[in-house]
Design an enzyme around this catalytic site. Sequence first.
Site, PDB file in Angstrom:
ATOM      1  N   LYS A  21     -34.654  66.013 -82.075  1.00 60.96           N
ATOM      2  CA  LYS A  21     -33.980  65.877 -80.786  1.00 60.96           C
ATOM      3  C   LYS A  21     -34.607  66.725 -79.683  1.00 60.96           C
ATOM      4  CE  LYS A  21     -29.463  64.546 -82.619  1.00 60.96           C
ATOM      5  NZ  LYS A  21     -28.009  64.853 -82.668  1.00 60.96           N
ATOM      6  N   LYS A  33     -32.695  53.206 -88.714  1.00 61.66           N
ATOM      7  CA  LYS A  33     -31.262  52.957 -88.736  1.00 61.66           C
ATOM      8  C   LYS A  33     -30.771  52.363 -87.418  1.00 61.66           C
ATOM      9  CE  LYS A  33     -28.392  55.846 -90.561  1.00 61.66           C
ATOM     10  NZ  LYS A  33     -27.622  57.078 -90.886  1.00 61.66           N
ATOM     11  N   LYS A  84     -26.405  54.358 -82.306  1.00 66.85           N
ATOM     12  CA  LYS A  84     -25.395  54.330 -81.252  1.00 66.85           C
ATOM     13  C   LYS A  84     -26.040  54.384 -79.875  1.00 66.85           C
ATOM     14  CE  LYS A  84     -21.666  56.789 -81.432  1.00 66.85           C
ATOM     15  NZ  LYS A  84     -20.899  58.051 -81.478  1.00 66.85           N
TER      16      LYS A  84
END
Length: 327
Positions: free
Chosen positions: A111, A192, A195
């Site tokens: 991140k 994956k 969101k």
Amino acid sequence: MPRVLSGIQPSGDVHLGNLLGALQNWVADQHSHESFHPIVDLHAVTAPQDPGELRAATLRLAQMLMAAGLDPEVCVLFVQSHVGEHTQLAWVLECTTGFGELRRMHQFKDKSADVDFVSAGLFTYPVLQAADILLYDTDVVPVGDDQRQHVELTRDIAQRFNARYGEVLAVPAHRIPPAGARVMDLQEPTRKMSKSAGEAPGTIGLLEGPEAVRRKIRRAVTDSEAEVRFDRDAKPGVSNLLEILGAATGRTPQEVAAAYDRYGPLKNDCAEAVVELLAPIRRRFDELCADPAETQRALAAGAKTAGDVAAATMARVREAMGFLPRG
């Protein structure tokens, strides 16, 4: 009953991967475990947030979780920032955690890469996550394999704290959910479903309409072969569809694969199963949106229950560490 805890950030919309990989297990667990589910808005602000959007997203997420089947009368659903002990315990645990331990965390590396501003909160948020878990004497943390490192850090922190101050904190176990734990992006099946992907063609939102769901699944990436079989490495796209259909219908991907010899029928049946799965969730969400006060009442009740447990844990921590009691 054993106590479980899993939280979710109010950032981005909940998608099919969240439902099949986590929420369905949460819904089942609430009837066999004492379940705590914080909406972790404090974690969300490790990156800049628009205040109005954060407030709306937090309420919306609570409504989505309830629509998916979490029952505030059965589980403890609450907003993390409504329970002040989360940040209190996080500071204490930061003083029990090594700098090197946090520097090795994979998610921080991911991140913080190619980002202009990296907050100190992003670096220390695994300790806040540990506080989320340890505040509630959690027995089991049901999260995906990508979160294993965080639970292992939580266990290390709890054991170190207990070695210094006595048996104060419960040491949780990690449990990886079975089928559907890693629903992948429909267009990039080696990563994956996310969101943060928003309206991306590879992500199916929990509130998407039937035609959008059908379109995305029918356009899902497969491969140039014709054989339907479950093989994550060799056939990631097909395997993803098999896993989605299996999780939506209560079967293993291998059982689903045995019923098909062509990709077209597999995609059609997968699409219809997902449409059927999401329909009652969309209806219940619309009902909750029509009466937001109901959601706010449920969150207030959840914060009261969570706060009572958290306060008891912090009282033990303060006593063990030698903090002077307030008069």
